[in-house]
Design a protein around this motif. Sequence first.
Motif, mmCIF file in Angstrom:
data_model
loop_
_atom_site.group_PDB
_atom_site.id
_atom_site.type_symbol
_atom_site.label_atom_id
_atom_site.label_comp_id
_atom_site.label_asym_id
_atom_site.label_seq_id
_atom_site.Cartn_x
_atom_site.Cartn_y
_atom_site.Cartn_z
ATOM 1 N N ASP A 110 42.928 42.391 40.718
ATOM 2 C CA ASP A 110 43.026 40.939 40.896
ATOM 3 C C ASP A 110 44.059 40.546 41.943
ATOM 4 O O ASP A 110 44.334 39.358 42.137
ATOM 5 C CB ASP A 110 43.340 40.260 39.557
ATOM 6 C CG ASP A 110 44.705 40.661 38.991
ATOM 7 O OD1 ASP A 110 45.457 41.413 39.657
ATOM 8 O OD2 ASP A 110 45.021 40.223 37.864
ATOM 9 N N THR A 112 47.308 41.450 41.941
ATOM 10 C CA THR A 112 48.682 41.488 41.445
ATOM 11 C C THR A 112 49.445 42.634 42.102
ATOM 12 O O THR A 112 48.997 43.782 42.087
ATOM 13 C CB THR A 112 48.713 41.677 39.926
ATOM 14 O OG1 THR A 112 48.016 40.591 39.306
ATOM 15 C CG2 THR A 112 50.151 41.717 39.415
ATOM 16 N N ASP A 161 43.616 50.770 38.800
ATOM 17 C CA ASP A 161 43.172 50.265 37.497
ATOM 18 C C ASP A 161 43.901 51.094 36.438
ATOM 19 O O ASP A 161 43.324 52.030 35.879
ATOM 20 C CB ASP A 161 41.655 50.405 37.368
ATOM 21 C CG ASP A 161 41.135 49.868 36.035
ATOM 22 O OD1 ASP A 161 41.867 49.102 35.374
ATOM 23 O OD2 ASP A 161 40.009 50.242 35.651
#
Length: 210
Positions: A110, A112, A161
């Motif tokens: 996302d 971040t 991830d």
Amino acid sequence: MQLVVARIGRAHGIKGEVTVEVRTDEPELRLGPGAVLATEPAAAGPLTIETGRVHSGRLLLRFAGVRDRTGAEALRNILLIAEIDPEELPEDPEEFYDHQLMDLDVVLADGTEIGRITEISHLPSQDLFIVERPDGSEVMIPFVEEIVTEIDLEEQRAVIDPPPGLIDDRAEIAAGEGPADDVPADDVPADDVPAGEGPARDGRAEDGVR
């Protein structure tokens, strides 16, 4: 560009051969007979590879002018450094040289921000990204496909991830006490080159880093 391609280990036998800790995925190219390599410390080189062979799963080299065990022992812990074209890229687009990955921004899917890659640690079991976080702390990210989902050199970023807990404080401690314990004590000399100093390393694990 100079890249570390190997570290000389202990002497093997009495005729000047040495074991070598390989730090490149292209030993046949970087460490073949006739290769002339710079060294760290520089005063020990350059060294010319005379012969090479694999014995019990380890690469053994003999250098020109080194004919006995005493000469071989004097080379222990010396880093071997190859000169390569900085524009040279691995043939496989899913593989990368260390210098391509250094200083990449590490982000979640996302966007971040997690931090910046400051070092790549090549362990026997896997490679690790050493990532400096915005607050100055460090976290270790295993360079495996399940965690590092994308390397975008154009955008200069690595997308990760992470599993739950990997990038919190507990995970940093666990990472520091986990894979590193697998490194044989003999292969990590106290006087080895400190992280971040000296030439970059040229190595790759099975998951794609050179």
